[in-house]
Design a protein around this motif. Structure first.
Motif, mmCIF file in Angstrom:
data_model
loop_
_atom_site.group_PDB
_atom_site.id
_atom_site.type_symbol
_atom_site.label_atom_id
_atom_site.label_comp_id
_atom_site.label_asym_id
_atom_site.label_seq_id
_atom_site.Cartn_x
_atom_site.Cartn_y
_atom_site.Cartn_z
ATOM 1 N N ASP A 36 -50.585 15.103 17.059
ATOM 2 C CA ASP A 36 -50.690 13.751 17.625
ATOM 3 C C ASP A 36 -52.138 13.261 17.615
ATOM 4 O O ASP A 36 -52.765 13.031 18.650
ATOM 5 N N PHE A 37 -52.612 13.070 16.405
ATOM 6 C CA PHE A 37 -53.961 12.548 16.210
ATOM 7 C C PHE A 37 -53.979 11.028 16.292
ATOM 8 O O PHE A 37 -55.039 10.437 16.515
ATOM 9 N N VAL A 38 -52.832 10.409 16.084
ATOM 10 C CA VAL A 38 -52.722 8.953 16.114
ATOM 11 C C VAL A 38 -51.756 8.542 17.227
ATOM 12 O O VAL A 38 -51.166 9.372 17.898
ATOM 13 N N GLY A 39 -51.606 7.218 17.391
ATOM 14 C CA GLY A 39 -50.715 6.692 18.408
ATOM 15 C C GLY A 39 -51.450 6.363 19.691
ATOM 16 O O GLY A 39 -52.331 7.098 20.122
ATOM 17 N N TYR A 40 -51.105 5.228 20.294
ATOM 18 C CA TYR A 40 -51.618 4.769 21.584
ATOM 19 C C TYR A 40 -53.030 4.211 21.531
ATOM 20 O O TYR A 40 -53.318 3.181 22.127
ATOM 21 N N GLY A 41 -53.960 4.877 20.863
ATOM 22 C CA GLY A 41 -55.368 4.502 20.913
ATOM 23 C C GLY A 41 -55.808 3.621 19.768
ATOM 24 O O GLY A 41 -55.070 3.367 18.811
ATOM 25 N N ALA A 42 -57.069 3.164 19.848
ATOM 26 C CA ALA A 42 -57.587 2.132 18.941
ATOM 27 C C ALA A 42 -58.415 2.677 17.791
ATOM 28 O O ALA A 42 -58.889 1.899 16.964
ATOM 29 N N ASP A 43 -58.611 3.990 17.707
ATOM 30 C CA ASP A 43 -59.479 4.555 16.663
ATOM 31 C C ASP A 43 -58.770 5.618 15.829
ATOM 32 O O ASP A 43 -59.286 6.740 15.671
ATOM 33 N N PRO A 44 -57.618 5.316 15.255
ATOM 34 C CA PRO A 44 -56.911 6.355 14.488
ATOM 35 C C PRO A 44 -57.672 6.834 13.267
ATOM 36 O O PRO A 44 -57.665 8.035 12.968
ATOM 37 N N ALA A 45 -58.327 5.937 12.541
ATOM 38 C CA ALA A 45 -59.032 6.350 11.322
ATOM 39 C C ALA A 45 -60.163 7.313 11.655
ATOM 40 O O ALA A 45 -60.349 8.334 10.970
ATOM 41 N N ILE A 86 -47.229 2.164 16.048
ATOM 42 C CA ILE A 86 -47.088 2.927 14.804
ATOM 43 C C ILE A 86 -47.355 2.025 13.603
ATOM 44 O O ILE A 86 -48.093 2.396 12.668
ATOM 45 N N GLU A 87 -46.776 0.842 13.601
ATOM 46 C CA GLU A 87 -46.961 -0.073 12.476
ATOM 47 C C GLU A 87 -48.412 -0.526 12.363
ATOM 48 O O GLU A 87 -48.961 -0.640 11.265
ATOM 49 N N TRP A 88 -49.065 -0.777 13.488
ATOM 50 C CA TRP A 88 -50.489 -1.147 13.483
ATOM 51 C C TRP A 88 -51.333 0.011 12.946
ATOM 52 O O TRP A 88 -52.252 -0.194 12.142
ATOM 53 N N THR A 89 -51.001 1.223 13.371
ATOM 54 C CA THR A 89 -51.771 2.401 12.947
ATOM 55 C C THR A 89 -51.711 2.589 11.441
ATOM 56 O O THR A 89 -52.721 2.929 10.809
ATOM 57 N N ARG A 90 -50.543 2.384 10.852
ATOM 58 C CA ARG A 90 -50.422 2.536 9.393
ATOM 59 C C ARG A 90 -51.443 1.673 8.663
ATOM 60 O O ARG A 90 -52.015 2.085 7.654
ATOM 61 N N GLY A 91 -51.676 0.484 9.178
ATOM 62 C CA GLY A 91 -52.617 -0.430 8.533
ATOM 63 C C GLY A 91 -54.068 -0.052 8.722
ATOM 64 O O GLY A 91 -54.947 -0.608 8.046
ATOM 65 N N GLN A 92 -54.337 0.907 9.632
ATOM 66 C CA GLN A 92 -55.713 1.331 9.895
ATOM 67 C C GLN A 92 -56.129 2.545 9.066
ATOM 68 O O GLN A 92 -57.317 2.860 8.981
ATOM 69 N N LEU A 93 -55.153 3.228 8.475
ATOM 70 C CA LEU A 93 -55.438 4.469 7.762
ATOM 71 C C LEU A 93 -55.454 4.243 6.261
ATOM 72 O O LEU A 93 -54.638 3.486 5.728
ATOM 73 N N ASP A 94 -56.367 4.921 5.561
ATOM 74 C CA ASP A 94 -56.408 4.805 4.105
ATOM 75 C C ASP A 94 -55.437 5.818 3.482
ATOM 76 O O ASP A 94 -54.892 6.678 4.182
ATOM 77 N N PRO A 95 -55.186 5.725 2.181
ATOM 78 C CA PRO A 95 -54.213 6.628 1.547
ATOM 79 C C PRO A 95 -54.540 8.106 1.716
ATOM 80 O O PRO A 95 -53.618 8.935 1.851
ATOM 81 N N VAL A 96 -55.811 8.457 1.708
ATOM 82 C CA VAL A 96 -56.185 9.861 1.864
ATOM 83 C C VAL A 96 -55.818 10.353 3.260
ATOM 84 O O VAL A 96 -55.300 11.469 3.443
ATOM 85 N N GLN A 97 -56.074 9.544 4.264
ATOM 86 C CA GLN A 97 -55.743 9.927 5.637
ATOM 87 C C GLN A 97 -54.233 10.019 5.843
ATOM 88 O O GLN A 97 -53.741 10.945 6.503
ATOM 89 N N LEU A 98 -53.491 9.080 5.283
ATOM 90 C CA LEU A 98 -52.030 9.131 5.384
ATOM 91 C C LEU A 98 -51.480 10.375 4.683
ATOM 92 O O LEU A 98 -50.562 11.028 5.193
ATOM 93 N N ALA A 99 -52.050 10.713 3.531
ATOM 94 C CA ALA A 99 -51.607 11.909 2.821
ATOM 95 C C ALA A 99 -51.908 13.164 3.637
ATOM 96 O O ALA A 99 -51.087 14.101 3.685
ATOM 97 N N PHE A 100 -53.053 13.197 4.288
ATOM 98 C CA PHE A 100 -53.410 14.341 5.135
ATOM 99 C C PHE A 100 -52.373 14.527 6.238
ATOM 100 O O PHE A 100 -51.886 15.653 6.460
#
Length: 247
Positions: A36-45, A86-100
């Motif tokens: 759970d590195f993402v979700g709830y907060g404003a700095d997912p990337a 969740i939908e907002w977070t997806r837009g904050q992450l780049d492809p490398v981070q999403l792949a990780f």
């Protein structure tokens, strides 16, 4: 080796920075991040990038339910506030981070230690270990002497004796707790990024495998700044209030 255990970072940069700085002063040798590195907060990337950097240097990391959700189609049964984040977070992450996040394992085992976000019994069910029954199920399934997990946003320590008796210990901040090698222990460090035990200080723990003990810590941080970022990002205000109130 001294191992820092951090879980449920939840895109909270201020809390993560404070815990990493505190862990550095504890002379830790390595880090484990149990999801759970993402979700709830404003700095997912920033948080995902930080975890990636630590993994590149040998840290353990496993996937949490929020990490799982952000890399897959949003489930319609998810409540509106979680779906929005969740939908907002997806837009904050780049492809490398999403792949990780996508490629993170659900579990890792190193020697006698087992790492999982929720329960070792069935990791993908994301069962909350909130009592003796769930803790025993997780310990039996792991077949490991010690299990490190998260998902539950409050610190706890469960123990299963060699005779099969179960017990629960609610740790105090700064308390060093000895672990008996013949027992099984389930360590819940509490949440770095969103504590929910009426204490807004961030949680993490340090395990010393040579001394065979564990110390739980509470780390005050600028929760006000983190909460203001949540509001400024347009995320549900309830997630900001949780940071302030620790619930």
């Amino acid at each position: 080796m001294r191992l820092a255990l951090l879980t449920d970072l939840h895109a909270n940069r201020e809390a993560v920075e404070a815990c990493l700085a505190h862990a550095g002063r504890q002379r830790v040798d390595q880090y484990a991040f149990t999801g759970d590195f993402v979700g709830y907060g404003a700095d997912p990337a920033w948080v995902v990038r930080t975890v990636m950097d630590h993994v590149a240097r040998g840290a353990v990391a496993v996937q949490g339910n929020h990490d799982y959700s952000v890399t897959r189609p949003t489930r319609p049964q998810m409540h509106a506030e979680a779906r929005e984040t969740i939908e907002w977070t997806r837009g904050q992450l780049d492809p490398v981070q999403l792949a990780f996040l996508t490629e993170l394992p659900l579990t890792q085992k190193h020697g006698n230690a087992y790492f999982v976000h929720a329960s070792a019994w069935d990791p993908i069910r994301w069962e909350y270990v909130t009592g003796i029954e769930e803790a025993e199920r997780s310990l039996k399934a792991s077949r490991s002497r010690i299990v490190f997990s998260g998902h539950v946003h409050a610190p706890a320590l469960y123990r299963r004796t060699i005779e099969g008796r179960m017990g629960l210990h609610v740790p105090q901040a700064g308390q060093r707790i000895g672990l008996q090698p013949q027992h099984q222990d389930l360590v819940l460090p509490g949440a770095v990024g969103q504590p929910r035990d009426q204490n807004n200080a961030a949680c993490y723990a340090v395990f010393d495998d040579e001394a065979r003990d564990i110390t739980y810590f509470r780390v005050p941080y600028d929760h006000g700044a983190a909460a203001r970022k949540v509001i400024a990002a347009g995320l549900p205000i309830v997630f900001a209030m949780r940071l302030v109130e620790g619930i």
